[in-house]
Enzyme design. Sequence first.
Site, PDB file in Angstrom:
ATOM      1  N   LYS A 171       0.866  -1.020  -0.061  1.00 41.46           N
ATOM      2  CA  LYS A 171       0.026   0.018   0.029  1.00 41.46           C
ATOM      3  C   LYS A 171       0.930   1.429   0.148  1.00 41.46           C
ATOM      4  O   LYS A 171       1.462   1.545   1.086  1.00 41.46           O
ATOM      5  CB  LYS A 171      -0.910   0.022   1.237  1.00 41.46           C
ATOM      6  CG  LYS A 171      -2.043   1.033   1.053  1.00 41.46           C
ATOM      7  CD  LYS A 171      -1.722   2.437   1.692  1.00 41.46           C
ATOM      8  CE  LYS A 171      -2.711   3.412   1.145  1.00 41.46           C
ATOM      9  NZ  LYS A 171      -2.019   4.709   0.923  1.00 41.46           N
ATOM     10  N   GLU A 245       9.304   2.561  10.922  1.00 46.07           N
ATOM     11  CA  GLU A 245      10.440   3.527  10.845  1.00 46.07           C
ATOM     12  C   GLU A 245       9.588   4.944  11.066  1.00 46.07           C
ATOM     13  O   GLU A 245       8.670   5.203   9.809  1.00 46.07           O
ATOM     14  CB  GLU A 245      11.289   3.423   9.645  1.00 46.07           C
ATOM     15  CG  GLU A 245      12.546   3.900   9.882  1.00 46.07           C
ATOM     16  CD  GLU A 245      12.352   5.290   9.507  1.00 46.07           C
ATOM     17  OE1 GLU A 245      12.533   6.131  10.781  1.00 46.07           O
ATOM     18  OE2 GLU A 245      12.068   6.044   8.501  1.00 46.07           O
ATOM     19  N   CYS A 279      13.501  11.288   6.575  1.00 46.65           N
ATOM     20  CA  CYS A 279      13.835  11.053   8.264  1.00 46.65           C
ATOM     21  C   CYS A 279      15.070  11.390   8.684  1.00 46.65           C
ATOM     22  O   CYS A 279      14.979  11.379   9.892  1.00 46.65           O
ATOM     23  CB  CYS A 279      13.138   9.691   8.419  1.00 46.65           C
ATOM     24  SG  CYS A 279      14.030   8.274   7.308  1.00 46.65           S
ATOM     25  N   GLU A 378       9.314  16.573  14.143  1.00 45.31           N
ATOM     26  CA  GLU A 378       9.587  16.680  12.910  1.00 45.31           C
ATOM     27  C   GLU A 378       9.005  17.278  12.009  1.00 45.31           C
ATOM     28  O   GLU A 378       7.763  17.284  12.083  1.00 45.31           O
ATOM     29  CB  GLU A 378       9.503  14.935  12.460  1.00 45.31           C
ATOM     30  CG  GLU A 378      10.166  14.737  11.014  1.00 45.31           C
ATOM     31  CD  GLU A 378      10.136  13.436  10.722  1.00 45.31           C
ATOM     32  OE1 GLU A 378       9.002  12.903  10.661  1.00 45.31           O
ATOM     33  OE2 GLU A 378      11.143  12.729  10.344  1.00 45.31           O
TER      34      GLU A 378
HETATM   35  N1  NDP Z   1       9.797   8.336   8.262  1.00 43.84           N
HETATM   36  C1  NDP Z   1       9.711   8.835   7.066  1.00 43.84           C
HETATM   37  O1  NDP Z   1      10.458   8.436   6.454  1.00 43.84           O
HETATM   38  C2  NDP Z   1       8.586   9.447   7.009  1.00 43.84           C
HETATM   39  C3  NDP Z   1       7.808  10.397   7.741  1.00 43.84           C
HETATM   40  N2  NDP Z   1       6.640  10.888   7.432  1.00 43.84           N
HETATM   41  C4  NDP Z   1       6.345  11.866   8.319  1.00 43.84           C
HETATM   42  O2  NDP Z   1       4.749  12.051   8.580  1.00 43.84           O
HETATM   43  C5  NDP Z   1       4.307  13.287   8.504  1.00 43.84           C
HETATM   44  C6  NDP Z   1       2.907  13.399   7.638  1.00 43.84           C
HETATM   45  O3  NDP Z   1       3.322  12.527   6.439  1.00 43.84           O
HETATM   46  P1  NDP Z   1       1.840  11.595   5.720  1.00 43.84           P
HETATM   47  O4  NDP Z   1       2.269  11.321   4.225  1.00 43.84           O
HETATM   48  O5  NDP Z   1       0.638  12.132   6.080  1.00 43.84           O
HETATM   49  O6  NDP Z   1       2.308  10.371   6.472  1.00 43.84           O
HETATM   50  P2  NDP Z   1       1.499   9.309   7.455  1.00 43.84           P
HETATM   51  O7  NDP Z   1       2.350   8.493   8.426  1.00 43.84           O
HETATM   52  O8  NDP Z   1       0.363  10.090   8.054  1.00 43.84           O
HETATM   53  O9  NDP Z   1       1.261   8.044   6.526  1.00 43.84           O
HETATM   54  C7  NDP Z   1       0.316   8.259   5.660  1.00 43.84           C
HETATM   55  C8  NDP Z   1      -0.020   6.618   5.430  1.00 43.84           C
HETATM   56  O10 NDP Z   1      -0.270   5.604   6.552  1.00 43.84           O
HETATM   57  C9  NDP Z   1      -1.593   5.186   6.124  1.00 43.84           C
HETATM   58  N3  NDP Z   1      -2.366   5.010   7.163  1.00 43.84           N
HETATM   59  C10 NDP Z   1      -3.154   6.025   7.913  1.00 43.84           C
HETATM   60  N4  NDP Z   1      -4.018   5.591   9.008  1.00 43.84           N
HETATM   61  C11 NDP Z   1      -3.508   4.369   9.160  1.00 43.84           C
HETATM   62  C12 NDP Z   1      -3.907   3.379  10.072  1.00 43.84           C
HETATM   63  N5  NDP Z   1      -4.551   3.758  10.923  1.00 43.84           N
HETATM   64  N6  NDP Z   1      -3.298   2.341   9.769  1.00 43.84           N
HETATM   65  C13 NDP Z   1      -2.504   1.865   8.800  1.00 43.84           C
HETATM   66  N7  NDP Z   1      -1.995   2.792   7.845  1.00 43.84           N
HETATM   67  C14 NDP Z   1      -2.624   4.054   8.023  1.00 43.84           C
HETATM   68  C15 NDP Z   1      -2.077   6.058   4.904  1.00 43.84           C
HETATM   69  O11 NDP Z   1      -2.770   4.955   3.983  1.00 43.84           O
HETATM   70  P3  NDP Z   1      -4.529   5.762   3.842  1.00 43.84           P
HETATM   71  O12 NDP Z   1      -4.402   6.782   2.965  1.00 43.84           O
HETATM   72  O13 NDP Z   1      -4.882   4.127   3.046  1.00 43.84           O
HETATM   73  O14 NDP Z   1      -5.135   5.814   5.055  1.00 43.84           O
HETATM   74  C16 NDP Z   1      -0.878   6.363   4.182  1.00 43.84           C
HETATM   75  O15 NDP Z   1      -0.289   5.510   3.253  1.00 43.84           O
HETATM   76  C17 NDP Z   1       5.320  14.146   7.669  1.00 43.84           C
HETATM   77  O16 NDP Z   1       5.271  15.376   7.715  1.00 43.84           O
HETATM   78  C18 NDP Z   1       6.515  13.400   8.203  1.00 43.84           C
HETATM   79  O17 NDP Z   1       6.918  14.061   9.598  1.00 43.84           O
HETATM   80  C19 NDP Z   1       6.035  11.028   6.306  1.00 43.84           C
HETATM   81  C20 NDP Z   1       6.772  10.165   5.159  1.00 43.84           C
HETATM   82  C21 NDP Z   1       7.815   9.608   5.422  1.00 43.84           C
HETATM   83  O1  AKG Z   2      19.158   9.049   4.490  1.00 47.02           O
HETATM   84  C1  AKG Z   2      18.746   8.175   3.607  1.00 47.02           C
HETATM   85  O2  AKG Z   2      19.399   7.961   2.604  1.00 47.02           O
HETATM   86  C2  AKG Z   2      17.423   7.654   3.636  1.00 47.02           C
HETATM   87  C3  AKG Z   2      16.341   8.338   4.232  1.00 47.02           C
HETATM   88  C4  AKG Z   2      15.170   7.676   4.701  1.00 47.02           C
HETATM   89  O3  AKG Z   2      15.056   6.422   4.528  1.00 47.02           O
HETATM   90  C5  AKG Z   2      13.674   8.354   4.562  1.00 47.02           C
HETATM   91  O4  AKG Z   2      13.725   9.616   4.752  1.00 47.02           O
HETATM   92  O5  AKG Z   2      12.925   7.663   5.001  1.00 47.02           O
END
Ligand code: NDP
Ligand code: AKG
Length: 476
Positions: A171, A245, A279, A378
């Site tokens: 997904k 993560e 991240c 973050e």
């Molecule tokens: N660690 C990292 O690399 C990342 C961190 N982030 C952080 O998250 C913030 C918000 O980004 P965002 O894109 O909204 O990311 P989210 O963490 O909100 O992730 C959204 C994803 O999670 C799914 N989701 C939502 N609710 C549930 C649930 N209850 N159970 C399982 N899956 C669920 C959604 O699918 P569906 O639409 O089907 O609900 C969607 O694919 C960013 O600003 C950043 O700080 C974001 C991206 C990457």
């Molecule tokens: O720093 C990287 O190369 C990976 C970063 C990462 O995995 C992420 O932002 O989700």
Amino acid sequence: MKLSHLIDGEWVASDASAASINPSNTEEVVAHYPLGGAAEVDAAVAAARRAFGGWAAASPEVRSDLLDRVGSTVMARAAELGELLAREEGKTRAEATGEVMRAARIFKYFAGEALRRHGRTLESTRPGLDVEVWREAVGVVGLITPWNFPIAIPAWKAAPALAFGNTVVLKPAQHTPAVAHALAAIIAECGAPAGVFNLVLGQGQVGAAVAAHPGIDAISFTGSQAVGGKVAQAAVARGARVQLEMGGKNPLVVLADANLDRAVAIALDGGFFQTGQRCTASSRVIVEDAVHDRFVAALAERASALRVGAALDPATEVGPASNQSQYEQNLRYIDIATADGGRLVTGGDALRLDTPGYYMRPALIADTAPDMRINREEVFGPLVSTVRVKDYDEALAVANQGDFGLSAGIVTTSLARARHFRRNVRAGMVMVNLPTAGVDYHVPFGGTRGSSYGPREQGFAAVDFYTQMKTVYVGD
Ligand SMILES: NC(=O)C1=CN([C@@H]2O[C@H](COP(=O)(O)OP(=O)(O)OC[C@H]3O[C@@H](n4cnc5c(N)ncnc54)[C@H](OP(=O)(O)O)[C@@H]3O)[C@@H](O)[C@H]2O)C=CC1
Ligand SMILES: O=C(O)CCC(=O)C(=O)O
């Protein structure tokens, strides 16, 4: 471009659909994607379950060959996939093509891992017996992946899952469905049997359905802490494996003995490249008092010279925010940081360019205190805050504050300080004289505290999550 789900080897539509748009030009639709829900997740899980026995029992050579073909195909199509990724996610073409190549290499790495020995044979403590410890596939694996690395993260979850004999329901993030679709098409074209790899697209319903599905044996999630917590609860409630993560607030310590130009270049890369949407981004820079003012002035000068623009413009160094909610979040945190007492040294303003997009000038916020929200939460955008400290001990203490513990860096010419930092900073990954972002694919990736949960991802560590052990005693 009209996208479909991939379920049981067939491309399947849904009644409702939504559009993914180009963040460099919000008037341009990149793709229309179907809005799946519980029914599509059910069908995908059933297909993955049917395919599991055959795939888990297949010769490792069969699995290895598939992954190798996928890696070669992704590599051969890197320019085209890089362009699609840049259009849909907003990172620059060079960054996007680099990410595609990384995904290709991940598939090739796990083509090798599929063939390696992961079990063990031991002498039994009882005479006449042998003991074997096998590594078996876990079953059907659900992968929930974010938009910021829309091909590399699906690759680093799907490749080990498939290598060790699991079947997959992916997904992807709703903002980058076309890139996930392109990867799914390559996996299917390269000969994955029906049901071995399934893709369910959607928004608002699919993630929760994957997390709660009783037919899914393990879930790997990358995204926010808020959603990660829900995924873990749903998985643990039904005894499924889970790996999360969830980002970072990664400290970069700059000591007075550092080469200043080098420290600035490291902070610039770690904080602003890929629009800060990593991240592992170096989002808080902790600077020793003796060099603080010179460092801030030099970083501000370099940051303000960065060319912000459309992802596919060859002159662009920093692309737009990937989507509207991320863009609004970036702008909101400028207000939060300044209202809390931070000093906006440069950037932070919305930019109007030739095309309507989510553009913001890279922002540097100085004079922040460690406990301000800008240093605890973050943001995930091109925002860097600095904290002034009197010495190394204070720098380490500040670096170790907060709920996250993904990556941490130090810039210094002192071997002793670098050694002390490596040993005492509370983070899953430590960088010496390097940005906190930018990792290899063959070694473990993950953090401590609120950044990660469950076994490590990537490289040789991936086997721990994507296999389960069976201990076999053999008598005469
Ligand atoms: N660690 C990292 O690399 C990342 C961190 N982030 C952080 O998250 C913030 C918000 O980004 P965002 O894109 O909204 O990311 P989210 O963490 O909100 O992730 C959204 C994803 O999670 C799914 N989701 C939502 N609710 C549930 C649930 N209850 N159970 C399982 N899956 C669920 C959604 O699918 P569906 O639409 O089907 O609900 C969607 O694919 C960013 O600003 C950043 O700080 C974001 C991206 C990457
Ligand atoms: O720093 C990287 O190369 C990976 C970063 C990462 O995995 C992420 O932002 O989700």
